[in-house]
Scaffold this active site. Structure first.
Site, PDB file in Angstrom:
ATOM      1  N   GLU A 116     -12.427  -0.177  -3.827  1.00 29.66           N
ATOM      2  CA  GLU A 116     -13.426  -0.513  -2.883  1.00 29.66           C
ATOM      3  C   GLU A 116     -13.095  -0.166  -1.690  1.00 29.66           C
ATOM      4  OE1 GLU A 116     -12.803  -5.253  -1.245  1.00 29.66           O
ATOM      5  OE2 GLU A 116     -14.358  -5.006  -0.049  1.00 29.66           O
TER       6      GLU A 116
ATOM      7  N   LYS B  93      -7.834 -12.475   2.698  1.00 25.38           N
ATOM      8  CA  LYS B  93      -8.843 -11.948   1.139  1.00 25.38           C
ATOM      9  C   LYS B  93      -8.307 -10.369   2.491  1.00 25.38           C
ATOM     10  CE  LYS B  93     -11.241  -9.237  -1.524  1.00 25.38           C
ATOM     11  NZ  LYS B  93     -12.644  -7.753  -0.847  1.00 25.38           N
TER      12      LYS B  93
ATOM     13  N   ASP C 158       3.293  -6.125 -10.252  1.00 27.58           N
ATOM     14  CA  ASP C 158       2.894  -7.457 -10.025  1.00 27.58           C
ATOM     15  C   ASP C 158       1.412  -7.615  -8.776  1.00 27.58           C
ATOM     16  OD1 ASP C 158       1.339  -9.534 -11.055  1.00 27.58           O
ATOM     17  OD2 ASP C 158       3.754 -10.311 -12.570  1.00 27.58           O
TER      18      ASP C 158
ATOM     19  N   HIS D 168     -19.121  -0.222   6.399  1.00 26.22           N
ATOM     20  CA  HIS D 168     -18.724  -0.337   4.932  1.00 26.22           C
ATOM     21  C   HIS D 168     -19.385   0.270   3.692  1.00 26.22           C
ATOM     22  CE1 HIS D 168     -16.404  -3.022   1.200  1.00 26.22           C
ATOM     23  NE2 HIS D 168     -18.232  -2.900   1.042  1.00 26.22           N
TER      24      HIS D 168
END
Ligand code: NAD
Length: 401
Positions: free
Chosen positions: A60, A238, A254, A352
């Protein structure tokens, strides 16, 4: 970076797709290749008085830049300070069809020492390192099929994430649990709600370092909504996981285990809420804090197998899984702070999208030498789309001809 971290030539060469197909073939099944995603270094992290370079593996755009930016703004007040609860994980053993659950509970607690001893015999290495089972809890859970007796093994996993270790212990104890409860055991597995393996971080931000009082008030307002509104909390968290998962992945850990733990912990009070909080201190500075379970290791899983993960652990300079967990919590906080700051001021899209514009240019099929030019033009025009990228590509090609 090599000078700072002591990375050798061979380790540096691993960073560029160091996982060979033969190694991959030994890690998982039906291997046909390896899948690469970008690896970057987040800078400016001062954690418990130590400057740390943080490797982040993410697809991202703007995640690494935002983390570095958040960490830079925390430096004015000394960076991040951290704490943790230690590396304790829970293993669950589910006994069903137990006629007298309270009697069974007493039976198990009366045999606690014997059970701990038997479980520890399964992993002498872990015990030698100071870990192993150190407590047994019994939970009686009302389910739609009646009461279930669920035994929790509390295992100190030291520098391992611990799933294999804990699962092996839980499986070994199952026959004895059936004897003691007169029930039938089905599940014998670790719980990913690692509420005894919490990592915490705190950072203080001066208003002049973050864009003024209005920005600070905006962050506090945004955080207050995420404490009570699950729709907002999901996105808030998130953003935290953008940072957390990138470091977990970069170190070969993990990601699903940490994500499951974080989200389950966020909902532990019965309503899903944010994992960070923000408030003003006596001096009028902004104080950000984070607390979340981080079940990661420096041994086990892919951590010592994947060459890039090994190099990344060296870059981080960590000596224990606990220290890595506290660094990851700091990254989560920096990431969340940077996102909130952008959201309550210019919005995240400007930063972004100008970074994302490179991806858009690549999607449009621009060659490597044109990507940056097209991306810069789209960002300047504030028209970032695949259509515009194609138009610009044609214009540039025409100019060249
Ligand atoms: P592991 O079994 O490979 O390594 C742990 C073992 O290493 C310990 O049992 C111990 O004997 C030994 N060891 C050596 N040095 C140690 C040290 N310094 N500290 C602690 N132990 C040391 O791995 P693991 O950490 O038990 O399991 C992790 C793996 O399990 C991950 O790959 C994960 O994806 C997988 N897994 C996860 C889940 C889940 O999260 N629900 C379930 C199953 C498997």
């Amino acid at each position: 970076m090599a000078e700072r971290t002591g990375l050798g030539q061979e380790e540096i060469s691993w960073l560029d797709g160091g996982l060979r197909i033969e190694q991959a073939n030994k890690m998982v099944e039906n291997v046909i290749g390896t899948f690469q995603i970008p690896l970057g270094i987040a800078t400016n992290f001062l954690i418990d008085g130590r400057d740390v370079l943080v490797p982040m593996a993410t697809e991202e755009p703007s995640v690494i830049a935002a983390a570095s930016n958040g960490a830079r703004m925390a430096r004015g007040c000394g960076g991040f300070s951290t704490s943790s609860t230690g590396p304790l994980m829970r293993g669950q053993i589910q006994a069903t069809g137990v006629e007298d659950p309270f009697g069974a509970k007493q039976e198990i607690l009366m045999h606690k020492r014997e059970l701990i001893k038997s479980a520890n015999e399964v992993d002498p290495m872990l015990v030698k390192l100071g870990g192993g089972v150190n407590d047994v809890e019994v939970h009686i859970i009302e389910s739609r099929l009646g009461p279930m007796v669920v035994i929790h093994l509390i295992v100190d996993c030291r520098d391992a994430m611990g799933a294999n270790a804990v699962n092996t212990m839980a499986e070994a104890l199952a026959p004895r649990i059936e004897e003691l409860t007169c029930g039938k055991v089905y599940l014998r597995i670790i719980s990913n709600l690692a509420d005894k393996r919490l990592a915490r971080a705190k950072a203080t931000f001066k208003s002049e370092d973050i864009g003024g009082h209005e920005v600070m008030d905006g962050i506090i307002q945004a955080a207050a909504l995420a404490e009570v509104d699950s729709y907002r909390a999901a996105t808030h968290n998130k953003g935290i996981m953008n940072g957390v998962t990138a470091v977990v992945l970069a170190t070969g850990n993990d990601t699903r285990a940490v994500e499951a733990g974080a989200h389950a912990y966020a909902a532990v009070g019965g309503r899903y809420k944010s994992l960070t909080s923000y408030e003003k201190n006596r001096n009028g500075d902004l104080v950000g804090t984070i607390e979340l379970p981080i079940a990661i290791g420096l041994v086990g899983g892919a951590t010592r197998v994947h060459p890039v993960a090994k190099a990344n652990v060296k870059i981080l300079g960590v000596k224990s899984a606990d220290e890595l967990g506290r660094i990851i919590a700091s990254v989560g906080l920096a990431q969340n702070f940077a996102a909130l700051r952008a959201l309550v001021s210019e919005g995240i899209q400007r930063g972004h999208m100008s970074l994302h514009s490179r991806n858009i240019a690549m999607q449009a099929g621009a060659s490597c030498d044109l990507v940056d030019i097209i991306a810069a033009r789209m960002a300047a025009e504030r028209r970032i789309s695949v259509d515009r990228a194609i138009e610009l590509m044609k214009e540039l090609e025409k100019e060249e001809n």
